[in-house]
Design a protein around this motif. Structure first.
Motif, short mmCIF file in Angstrom:
data_model
loop_
_atom_site.label_atom_id
_atom_site.label_comp_id
_atom_site.label_asym_id
_atom_site.label_seq_id
_atom_site.Cartn_x
_atom_site.Cartn_y
_atom_site.Cartn_z
N SER A 284 4.60 47.80 -33.19
CA SER A 284 4.16 46.58 -32.57
C SER A 284 2.30 46.19 -32.52
O SER A 284 1.76 47.14 -32.71
CB SER A 284 4.34 46.35 -31.21
OG SER A 284 3.89 47.34 -30.21
N ILE A 285 2.09 44.94 -32.75
CA ILE A 285 0.76 44.50 -32.81
C ILE A 285 0.73 43.53 -31.58
O ILE A 285 1.46 42.61 -31.50
CB ILE A 285 -0.04 44.08 -33.75
CG1 ILE A 285 0.11 45.10 -34.70
CG2 ILE A 285 -1.35 43.58 -33.68
CD1 ILE A 285 -0.36 44.80 -35.97
N SER A 286 0.06 43.43 -30.44
CA SER A 286 -0.09 42.70 -29.42
C SER A 286 -1.64 42.28 -29.28
O SER A 286 -2.48 43.18 -29.67
CB SER A 286 0.31 43.37 -28.21
OG SER A 286 -0.25 44.25 -27.72
N LYS A 287 -1.95 40.91 -28.68
CA LYS A 287 -3.17 40.50 -28.46
C LYS A 287 -3.56 40.19 -26.87
O LYS A 287 -2.48 39.85 -26.53
CB LYS A 287 -3.52 39.39 -29.44
CG LYS A 287 -2.92 38.21 -29.05
CD LYS A 287 -3.85 37.04 -29.74
CE LYS A 287 -3.29 35.73 -29.62
NZ LYS A 287 -3.60 34.54 -30.41
N GLU A 288 -4.40 40.47 -26.39
CA GLU A 288 -4.85 40.06 -25.05
C GLU A 288 -5.83 39.04 -25.19
O GLU A 288 -6.71 38.94 -25.90
CB GLU A 288 -5.64 41.24 -24.31
CG GLU A 288 -4.70 42.52 -24.10
CD GLU A 288 -5.60 43.51 -23.66
OE1 GLU A 288 -6.50 43.44 -22.89
OE2 GLU A 288 -4.94 44.79 -23.82
N MET A 289 -5.82 37.83 -24.52
CA MET A 289 -6.51 36.72 -24.30
C MET A 289 -7.45 36.54 -23.23
O MET A 289 -7.27 37.25 -22.24
CB MET A 289 -5.86 35.35 -24.44
CG MET A 289 -4.97 35.27 -26.10
SD MET A 289 -3.69 34.43 -26.02
CE MET A 289 -2.73 35.14 -25.09
N GLY A 290 -8.28 35.56 -23.26
CA GLY A 290 -9.49 35.67 -22.16
C GLY A 290 -8.85 35.61 -20.56
O GLY A 290 -9.36 35.57 -19.73
N ASP A 291 -7.52 34.70 -20.65
CA ASP A 291 -7.13 34.52 -19.27
C ASP A 291 -6.25 35.60 -18.84
O ASP A 291 -5.55 35.37 -17.91
CB ASP A 291 -6.29 33.01 -19.47
CG ASP A 291 -5.00 33.38 -20.41
OD1 ASP A 291 -4.96 34.54 -21.14
OD2 ASP A 291 -4.01 32.42 -20.40
N GLY A 292 -6.27 36.73 -19.45
CA GLY A 292 -5.41 37.86 -19.24
C GLY A 292 -4.06 38.11 -19.47
O GLY A 292 -3.16 38.92 -19.32
N SER A 293 -3.63 37.04 -20.26
CA SER A 293 -2.27 37.01 -20.66
C SER A 293 -2.16 37.83 -22.12
O SER A 293 -3.40 38.25 -22.82
CB SER A 293 -1.73 35.57 -21.08
OG SER A 293 -2.45 34.73 -21.99
N THR A 294 -1.00 38.14 -22.35
CA THR A 294 -0.71 38.90 -23.62
C THR A 294 0.23 38.52 -24.41
O THR A 294 1.35 37.99 -23.91
CB THR A 294 -0.37 40.59 -23.20
OG1 THR A 294 -1.50 40.98 -22.41
CG2 THR A 294 -0.29 41.46 -24.38
N LYS A 295 0.16 38.62 -25.79
CA LYS A 295 1.15 38.09 -26.64
C LYS A 295 1.49 39.53 -27.83
O LYS A 295 0.49 39.66 -28.29
CB LYS A 295 0.98 36.69 -27.12
CG LYS A 295 0.93 35.64 -26.66
CD LYS A 295 0.80 34.34 -27.35
CE LYS A 295 0.71 33.14 -26.33
NZ LYS A 295 0.81 31.94 -27.36
N THR A 296 2.89 39.41 -27.89
CA THR A 296 3.13 40.30 -29.08
C THR A 296 3.44 39.58 -30.24
O THR A 296 4.11 38.26 -30.26
CB THR A 296 4.44 41.25 -28.68
OG1 THR A 296 3.91 41.83 -27.42
CG2 THR A 296 4.62 42.16 -29.81
N LEU A 297 2.92 40.03 -31.58
CA LEU A 297 3.19 39.30 -32.70
C LEU A 297 4.81 39.29 -32.99
O LEU A 297 5.31 40.10 -32.77
CB LEU A 297 2.32 40.01 -33.86
CG LEU A 297 0.86 39.95 -33.71
CD1 LEU A 297 0.15 40.34 -35.08
CD2 LEU A 297 0.30 38.57 -33.24
N ASP A 298 5.06 38.25 -33.64
CA ASP A 298 6.56 37.96 -34.08
C ASP A 298 6.43 38.67 -35.34
O ASP A 298 5.81 38.49 -36.39
CB ASP A 298 6.76 36.61 -34.17
CG ASP A 298 8.42 36.41 -34.58
OD1 ASP A 298 8.80 36.99 -35.31
OD2 ASP A 298 8.78 35.31 -34.23
N ALA A 299 7.56 39.55 -35.59
CA ALA A 299 7.65 40.50 -36.73
C ALA A 299 7.90 39.63 -37.83
O ALA A 299 7.41 39.94 -39.12
CB ALA A 299 8.90 41.40 -36.70
#
Length: 306
Positions: A284-299
């Motif tokens: 997996s690859i995920s990203k953290e954003m400035g508001d503290g939320s995290t998203k995982t990339l859609d395969a």
């Protein structure tokens, strides 16, 4: 003498109303940036359940800023909010906007003034939304291993690449090698060093690489059998992009496998020579954003050929 009838001069014709402001072209906040391609390509786009939304001013604030407060009452009577007004200017053939103007009985000059401000609001909202979607950090999870008995003869190399910046790093270790144990290195940054233990050959080990916008990064390797952990912090300001997800693949020591690993796919193998087989799997690859939320990339978006 016949008296002449004197008529007052005709008033000058009224100036034509200002032309309508064209609607802005379609906009996608995650459009991938351009840049040279180095062996790998991707059109990754993040997805997830959590996320931030940009703030939209209410219609009365917009009317006040454009000095069109006289229309506030009719906007309330017609139950027209900012969302409705923004939808009207998004109509490419102007029919929606013309209907909107007629519904509210806006004068041509006032309509043009309001439309210009709505376009400005639309652009500010989009810019704010794009900033909120930018990554503060990326986390890559993968499994990496070596199958063979010639320990240390050929390193097992994982490559991280940001194609828009044409910049990458390779993380190399040597399962089964003892002098120094594991012989971990980062090509171009860190020469071979002890991991404190030698990862087992013939097994996949956990790689976690966390990249931050500050340029201070960290790699963690967890041995699959003993669960021993090796950690290494390193600095590389170029190894980050707030919009573009990193690509993951085999390093340059594996010229037969230049394509990126597919997220969520099975294990990929490479046997560059007679020293053994190297295996990798991108989890997996995920990203953290400035508001503290995290998203995982859609395969499916990360693997555009699927």
């Amino acid at each position: 003498t016949i008296p002449t009838t004197h008529r007052p001069p005709s008033p000058p014709p009224s100036p034509p109303p200002p032309p309508p402001v064209p609607a802005p072209p379609p906009y996608h906040p995650h459009s991938p940036p351009g840049g040279p391609v180095l062996l790998m390509t991707s059109t990754a786009e993040p997805s997830g359940d959590k996320g931030s939304t940009a703030s939209v001013p209410d219609i009365e604030t917009i009317l006040k800023e454009t000095k069109l407060e006289r229309y506030a009452e009719v906007f309330r009577e017609k139950n027209v909010a900012t969302k409705t007004a923004l939808e009207a200017i998004s109509d490419t053939d102007n029919k929606g906007w013309n209907d909107f103007v007629a519904k509210l009985n806006l004068k041509p000059g006032h309509a043009a003034r309001l439309r210009r401000e709505l376009i400005n609001v639309q652009m500010r909202v989009r810019e704010e939304a794009e900033k909120l979607e930018r990554a503060d950090a990326w986390t890559v999870l993968a499994k990496v291993g070596y199958w063979g008995s010639d320990h240390g003869r050929w390193g097992t190399s994982l490559k991280l690449l940001f194609e828009g910046k044409n910049h990458y790093r390779e993380f190399v270790f040597h399962p089964g090698f003892q002098s120094p144990p594991g012989a971990f290195r980062i090509n171009g940054l860190q020469s071979n060093m002890s991991m404190g233990y030698s990862p087992s050959p013939n097994a996949l080990h956990d790689f976690e690489i966390r990249l931050t916008k500050s340029g201070k990064h960290k790699i963690t390797i967890t041995e699959s059998k003993s669960k021993k952990v090796f950690e290494k912090e390193f600095n590389d300001e170029k190894l980050f992009d707030s919009k573009e997800a990193p690509l993951v693949g085999f390093g340059r020591e594996f010229p037969s496998t230049p394509d990126p690993l597919k997220m969520g796919a099975g294990v990929t193998e490479s046997t560059p020579n007679g020293y053994g087989t190297h295996k990798m799997q991108l989890l997996s690859i995920s990203k953290e954003m400035g508001d503290g939320s995290t998203k995982t990339l859609d395969a499916k978006l990360y693997n555009p050929k699927i």
